[in-house]
Design a protein around this motif. Sequence first.
Motif, PDB file in Angstrom:
ATOM      1  N   GLY A  43      -5.781   7.906  -9.878  1.00  0.00           N
ATOM      2  CA  GLY A  43      -7.218   6.918  -9.663  1.00  0.00           C
ATOM      3  C   GLY A  43      -7.281   5.876  -9.426  1.00  0.00           C
ATOM      4  N   LEU A  44      -6.253   5.114 -10.906  1.00  0.00           N
ATOM      5  CA  LEU A  44      -6.872   3.696 -10.797  1.00  0.00           C
ATOM      6  C   LEU A  44      -5.547   2.890  -9.304  1.00  0.00           C
ATOM      7  CD1 LEU A  44      -6.127   3.092 -14.737  1.00  0.00           C
ATOM      8  CD2 LEU A  44      -7.838   2.369 -12.947  1.00  0.00           C
TER       9      LEU A  44
ATOM     10  N   GLU B  74       0.800  -0.827  -0.130  1.00  0.00           N
ATOM     11  CA  GLU B  74      -0.007   0.124   0.153  1.00  0.00           C
ATOM     12  C   GLU B  74       1.264   0.711  -0.028  1.00  0.00           C
ATOM     13  OE1 GLU B  74      -3.343   1.774   2.760  1.00  0.00           O
ATOM     14  OE2 GLU B  74      -3.265  -0.006   2.392  1.00  0.00           O
TER      15      GLU B  74
ATOM     16  N   LEU C 234      -4.875   5.217  -6.763  1.00  0.00           N
ATOM     17  CA  LEU C 234      -5.997   4.138  -5.102  1.00  0.00           C
ATOM     18  C   LEU C 234      -6.730   4.487  -4.950  1.00  0.00           C
ATOM     19  CD1 LEU C 234      -5.696   8.835  -5.510  1.00  0.00           C
ATOM     20  CD2 LEU C 234      -3.914   7.896  -4.226  1.00  0.00           C
ATOM     21  N   THR C 235      -6.953   3.477  -6.070  1.00  0.00           N
ATOM     22  CA  THR C 235      -7.843   2.352  -5.523  1.00  0.00           C
ATOM     23  C   THR C 235      -7.629   0.900  -5.432  1.00  0.00           C
ATOM     24  OG1 THR C 235      -8.570   2.202  -8.219  1.00  0.00           O
ATOM     25  CG2 THR C 235     -10.049   3.580  -6.726  1.00  0.00           C
TER      26      THR C 235
END
Length: 152
Positions: free
Chosen positions: A147-148, A3, A150-151
């Motif tokens: 965006g990717l 992460e 962060l998901t």
Amino acid sequence: MHEAVTRIAAAATLLWLGMVLGISFLEAPLKFRAPGVDLRVGLSVGRVVFRALNLVELGWLIVIALCLLADTGIANAPALPLAIWIAAAVVAVILLVQLEVVRPQLNRRTDEFLAGIAGIEETRSQEHRRYIVLEVLKVIALAVLAGLLLTV
């Protein structure tokens, strides 16, 4: 660790996105509206600013690539989605096309204009239009990549 690495990549992507938006879509057009800044001065300043931006962009690309590669090497980490790799590749290709194809053409045209070579108009060139299109595509690709990231 997985992460943290993806968050670092996301942060780098967002910082890069902010820089492109701030410089390409705010500073670049506004400098020509400042009192006392003629086209020659604006082009000279723009050349320096975009050279610096492009160097920083290469740095962000390296940071993102290292993060993605490090993430794939973390034991027991889930594989990154293919969409992340594709978005990162699109960003890299756009930047490399800008640096290796379009920027040299723009630099030649700017050199000719600054040297006063006849036939070089003060209007936007095809190269300039191509660079703007690539900047818009790069902004979209960076936003998608962030965006990717962060998901995951």
